[in-house]
Design a protein around this motif. Structure first.
Motif, PDB file in Angstrom:
ATOM      1  N   ASP A  33       0.984  -1.183   0.022  1.00  0.00           N
ATOM      2  CA  ASP A  33       0.075  -0.091  -0.144  1.00  0.00           C
ATOM      3  C   ASP A  33       0.993   1.042   0.075  1.00  0.00           C
ATOM      4  N   PRO A  34       0.265   2.395  -0.451  1.00  0.00           N
ATOM      5  CA  PRO A  34       1.090   3.716  -0.242  1.00  0.00           C
ATOM      6  C   PRO A  34       1.781   3.970   1.030  1.00  0.00           C
ATOM      7  N   LEU A  35       2.994   4.051   0.997  1.00  0.00           N
ATOM      8  CA  LEU A  35       3.833   4.161   2.443  1.00  0.00           C
ATOM      9  C   LEU A  35       3.603   5.793   2.981  1.00  0.00           C
ATOM     10  N   THR A  36       2.989   6.151   4.015  1.00  0.00           N
ATOM     11  CA  THR A  36       2.672   7.455   4.267  1.00  0.00           C
ATOM     12  C   THR A  36       4.196   7.960   4.990  1.00  0.00           C
ATOM     13  N   GLN A  70       8.054   5.782 -11.751  1.00  0.00           N
ATOM     14  CA  GLN A  70       8.229   7.061 -10.959  1.00  0.00           C
ATOM     15  C   GLN A  70       7.789   6.930  -9.536  1.00  0.00           C
ATOM     16  N   LEU A  71       7.808   8.033  -8.802  1.00  0.00           N
ATOM     17  CA  LEU A  71       7.609   7.999  -7.330  1.00  0.00           C
ATOM     18  C   LEU A  71       6.322   8.946  -7.510  1.00  0.00           C
ATOM     19  N   VAL A  72       5.077   8.256  -7.106  1.00  0.00           N
ATOM     20  CA  VAL A  72       4.016   9.003  -6.877  1.00  0.00           C
ATOM     21  C   VAL A  72       3.131   9.234  -5.664  1.00  0.00           C
ATOM     22  N   GLU A  73       2.601  10.206  -5.520  1.00  0.00           N
ATOM     23  CA  GLU A  73       2.043  10.456  -4.109  1.00  0.00           C
ATOM     24  C   GLU A  73       0.469  10.195  -4.362  1.00  0.00           C
ATOM     25  N   TYR A  78       3.264   7.116  -0.517  1.00  0.00           N
ATOM     26  CA  TYR A  78       3.922   7.141  -1.828  1.00  0.00           C
ATOM     27  C   TYR A  78       4.059   5.781  -2.299  1.00  0.00           C
ATOM     28  N   GLN A  79       4.084   5.771  -3.795  1.00  0.00           N
ATOM     29  CA  GLN A  79       4.279   4.474  -4.360  1.00  0.00           C
ATOM     30  C   GLN A  79       5.333   4.780  -5.556  1.00  0.00           C
ATOM     31  N   ILE A  80       6.030   3.425  -5.867  1.00  0.00           N
ATOM     32  CA  ILE A  80       6.721   3.447  -6.908  1.00  0.00           C
ATOM     33  C   ILE A  80       6.046   2.491  -8.025  1.00  0.00           C
ATOM     34  N   VAL A  81       5.946   3.406  -9.173  1.00  0.00           N
ATOM     35  CA  VAL A  81       4.902   2.649 -10.331  1.00  0.00           C
ATOM     36  C   VAL A  81       5.466   2.794 -11.467  1.00  0.00           C
ATOM     37  N   ALA A 161     -20.003   5.439  -1.345  1.00  0.00           N
ATOM     38  CA  ALA A 161     -18.896   6.368  -1.619  1.00  0.00           C
ATOM     39  C   ALA A 161     -17.456   5.547  -1.886  1.00  0.00           C
ATOM     40  N   THR A 162     -16.662   6.493  -2.499  1.00  0.00           N
ATOM     41  CA  THR A 162     -15.411   5.623  -3.063  1.00  0.00           C
ATOM     42  C   THR A 162     -14.546   5.323  -1.918  1.00  0.00           C
ATOM     43  N   THR A 163     -13.457   4.507  -2.325  1.00  0.00           N
ATOM     44  CA  THR A 163     -12.457   3.917  -1.462  1.00  0.00           C
ATOM     45  C   THR A 163     -10.909   4.487  -1.471  1.00  0.00           C
ATOM     46  N   LYS A 164     -10.184   3.902  -0.498  1.00  0.00           N
ATOM     47  CA  LYS A 164      -8.848   4.367  -0.649  1.00  0.00           C
ATOM     48  C   LYS A 164      -8.241   3.733  -1.903  1.00  0.00           C
ATOM     49  N   GLU A 165      -8.678   2.481  -2.078  1.00  0.00           N
ATOM     50  CA  GLU A 165      -8.447   1.580  -3.566  1.00  0.00           C
ATOM     51  C   GLU A 165      -8.693   2.478  -4.887  1.00  0.00           C
ATOM     52  N   PHE A 166      -9.952   3.178  -4.647  1.00  0.00           N
ATOM     53  CA  PHE A 166     -10.290   4.098  -5.698  1.00  0.00           C
ATOM     54  C   PHE A 166      -9.127   5.226  -5.874  1.00  0.00           C
ATOM     55  N   LEU A 167      -8.667   5.740  -4.797  1.00  0.00           N
ATOM     56  CA  LEU A 167      -7.617   6.871  -4.751  1.00  0.00           C
ATOM     57  C   LEU A 167      -6.414   6.279  -5.634  1.00  0.00           C
ATOM     58  N   ILE A 168      -5.985   5.176  -5.103  1.00  0.00           N
ATOM     59  CA  ILE A 168      -4.810   4.237  -5.485  1.00  0.00           C
ATOM     60  C   ILE A 168      -4.944   3.939  -7.050  1.00  0.00           C
ATOM     61  N   ARG A 169      -5.967   3.481  -7.472  1.00  0.00           N
ATOM     62  CA  ARG A 169      -6.373   3.068  -8.845  1.00  0.00           C
ATOM     63  C   ARG A 169      -6.229   3.983  -9.719  1.00  0.00           C
ATOM     64  N   PHE A 170      -6.751   5.234  -9.547  1.00  0.00           N
ATOM     65  CA  PHE A 170      -6.565   6.403 -10.460  1.00  0.00           C
ATOM     66  C   PHE A 170      -5.653   7.400 -10.082  1.00  0.00           C
ATOM     67  N   GLY A 171      -4.636   7.130  -9.156  1.00  0.00           N
ATOM     68  CA  GLY A 171      -3.416   7.702  -8.953  1.00  0.00           C
ATOM     69  C   GLY A 171      -3.606   9.267  -8.394  1.00  0.00           C
ATOM     70  N   LEU A 172      -4.862   9.348  -7.437  1.00  0.00           N
ATOM     71  CA  LEU A 172      -5.185  10.474  -6.538  1.00  0.00           C
ATOM     72  C   LEU A 172      -4.637  10.317  -5.223  1.00  0.00           C
ATOM     73  N   ASN A 173      -4.287  11.587  -4.704  1.00  0.00           N
ATOM     74  CA  ASN A 173      -3.931  11.898  -3.390  1.00  0.00           C
ATOM     75  C   ASN A 173      -4.999  11.960  -2.565  1.00  0.00           C
ATOM     76  N   ASP A 174      -6.115  12.890  -3.023  1.00  0.00           N
ATOM     77  CA  ASP A 174      -7.456  12.987  -2.166  1.00  0.00           C
ATOM     78  C   ASP A 174      -8.302  13.244  -3.435  1.00  0.00           C
ATOM     79  N   LEU A 175      -9.629  13.370  -3.014  1.00  0.00           N
ATOM     80  CA  LEU A 175     -10.741  13.665  -3.903  1.00  0.00           C
ATOM     81  C   LEU A 175     -10.390  14.953  -4.454  1.00  0.00           C
TER      82      LEU A 175
END
Length: 227
Positions: A33-36, A70-73, A78-81, A161-175
């Motif tokens: 998972d994204p490492l905070t 790339q390192l994305v937030e 953070y994730q390396i994708v 409502a959307t989930t954290k997985e939704f944010l990760i899947r679409f490369g969003l930090n928050d809504l």
């Protein structure tokens, strides 16, 4: 004496910047998972927070260059994708099946939920003009949406409502990183007003709110089912 080891007085000396950056890179890469930043500080609790922050900043600068990764937030971490423009090549490696992709109908439903959450299945159907029960089940199974409560109306329908997985899947930090409503509506062929974001109101009931007689009502459904 190597840095990161204990000094004569028992105190732990700070690690070299290059070593700390390498440790962060390895942890971000290995984390499922994204490492905070909070998790980084906890895992590296023997290192000064300012050193960890500086190492993270250097790591971000290292990845700000042409390459395959790339390192994305995303989702607050953070994730390396792989770079998005190379996804088609990566899919060849895994022989991705078309059934794994979201349909246009699922994307439209997901967009309505993202911009108008929390929202009921009936409200989604009213927006899209078609029954969405099957699509909602698919989105639930893929953990892109979740049931967050019930609406305080007759029948107490589930709210989605959307989930954290939704944010990760679409490369969003928050809504707040969602595309402009007008751009999304144009891309999906929807009217912009129907995607206007709404905030929770007093009409929303907790999902686990018991009935007065502590007996499940006939319209209760297990989590994960569309209502």
């Amino acid at each position: 004496m190597a840095e990161g080891q204990e000094g004569e007085g028992g105190e732990r000396l700070p690690r070299a910047a290059a070593e700390l950056k390498a440790i962060l890179e390895a942890m971000i890469f290995a984390s499922p998972d994204p490492l905070t930043p909070k998790a980084m500080y906890k895992l590296l609790d023997t290192e000064p927070k300012e050193d960890v922050s500086a190492a993270l900043a250097e790591l971000k600068a290292d990845y700000d260059r042409p390459g395959g990764l790339q390192l994305v937030e995303v989702a607050g971490g953070y994730q390396i994708v792989t770079r998005s423009d190379l996804h088609d090549w990566v899919r060849r490696l895994f022989h991705e099946r078309t059934t794994q992709k979201l349909t246009v109908q699922a994307l439209e439903t997901l967009a309505v939920i993202a911009y108008r959450q929390p929202i009921t299945a009936a409200e989604i159907t009213e927006v899209r003009g078609v029954n969405t029960s099957g699509v909602l089940n698919t989105l639930l199974e893929r953990h892109l949406i979740k049931i967050v409560g019930r609406k305080h109306v007759v029948g107490r329908p589930f709210l989605y409502a959307t989930t954290k997985e939704f944010l990760i899947r679409f490369g969003l930090n928050d809504l707040n990183d969602l595309p402009k409503v007008e751009d999304m509506a144009e891309a999906l062929g929807l009217d912009a007003p129907i995607l206007v974001e709404r905030t929770p109101t007093e009409e929303m009931l907790p999902l686990d709110e018991p009935d007065d007689d502590n007996t499940p009502s006939s319209d209760d459904e297990p989590t994960g089912s569309v209502h």
